[in-house]
Design an enzyme around this catalytic site. Structure first.
Site, mmCIF file in Angstrom:
data_model
loop_
_atom_site.group_PDB
_atom_site.id
_atom_site.type_symbol
_atom_site.label_atom_id
_atom_site.label_comp_id
_atom_site.label_asym_id
_atom_site.label_seq_id
_atom_site.Cartn_x
_atom_site.Cartn_y
_atom_site.Cartn_z
ATOM 1 N N HIS A 58 46.173 52.317 33.524
ATOM 2 C CA HIS A 58 47.283 52.627 32.626
ATOM 3 C C HIS A 58 47.065 51.887 31.308
ATOM 4 O O HIS A 58 46.157 51.075 31.189
ATOM 5 C CB HIS A 58 48.640 52.282 33.255
ATOM 6 C CG HIS A 58 48.831 50.848 33.608
ATOM 7 N ND1 HIS A 58 48.219 50.258 34.702
ATOM 8 C CD2 HIS A 58 49.555 49.873 33.014
ATOM 9 C CE1 HIS A 58 48.582 48.983 34.766
ATOM 10 N NE2 HIS A 58 49.388 48.726 33.745
ATOM 11 N N HIS A 60 48.610 49.583 29.413
ATOM 12 C CA HIS A 60 49.071 48.244 29.023
ATOM 13 C C HIS A 60 47.898 47.427 28.495
ATOM 14 O O HIS A 60 46.760 47.584 28.955
ATOM 15 C CB HIS A 60 49.706 47.515 30.205
ATOM 16 C CG HIS A 60 51.029 48.070 30.613
ATOM 17 N ND1 HIS A 60 51.625 47.730 31.812
ATOM 18 C CD2 HIS A 60 51.873 48.939 30.009
ATOM 19 C CE1 HIS A 60 52.784 48.361 31.909
ATOM 20 N NE2 HIS A 60 52.947 49.100 30.835
ATOM 21 N N ASP A 62 46.916 44.391 28.901
ATOM 22 C CA ASP A 62 46.151 43.566 29.836
ATOM 23 C C ASP A 62 45.212 44.402 30.700
ATOM 24 O O ASP A 62 44.443 43.866 31.486
ATOM 25 C CB ASP A 62 47.076 42.699 30.695
ATOM 26 C CG ASP A 62 48.060 43.502 31.517
ATOM 27 O OD1 ASP A 62 48.633 44.477 30.990
ATOM 28 O OD2 ASP A 62 48.282 43.141 32.694
ATOM 29 N N HIS A 63 45.235 45.719 30.531
ATOM 30 C CA HIS A 63 44.325 46.611 31.249
ATOM 31 C C HIS A 63 43.360 47.337 30.317
ATOM 32 O O HIS A 63 42.417 47.979 30.788
ATOM 33 C CB HIS A 63 45.127 47.644 32.041
ATOM 34 C CG HIS A 63 45.952 47.042 33.116
ATOM 35 N ND1 HIS A 63 45.543 46.998 34.431
ATOM 36 C CD2 HIS A 63 47.148 46.421 33.066
ATOM 37 C CE1 HIS A 63 46.465 46.388 35.149
ATOM 38 N NE2 HIS A 63 47.447 46.025 34.332
#
Length: 90
Positions: A58, A60, A62-63
């Protein structure tokens, strides 16, 4: 059987001594691309050019925020000739 290697088990706030969550499958498939991806690969002695696929779960930060750093590293350091294919699945 699938080989699973955990390169980080932290969260979005990167707790002390734990880098962002990052999983390597079969030595060449990454699940997500956190901001700390390059240090995580270096710590595990894995060349970014050996990664053939990235699965983005996804959007976000942090990804995904490590993706530009991974692409730049491959272009100018580990795969200057552009011979290693990389497929990104979103």
């Amino acid at each position: 059987m699938v080989e699973i290697q955990f390169l980080g088990t932290g969260n979005a706030f990167c707790p002390s001594d734990r880098l962002h969550s990052l999983v390597l499958l079969d030595g060449h498939i990454l699940v997500d691309a956190p901001p700390t991806i390059i240090p995580q690969l270096r710590r595990a002695d894995i060349s970014p050019s050996s990664i053939s696929n990235i699965l983005i779960t996804h959007w976000h930060g942090d990804h995904t925020f490590g993706l530009p750093f991974l692409l730049i590293e491959r272009k100018y350091i580990s795969d200057r000739e552009g011979e290693a294919k990389l497929t990104i699945h979103c």
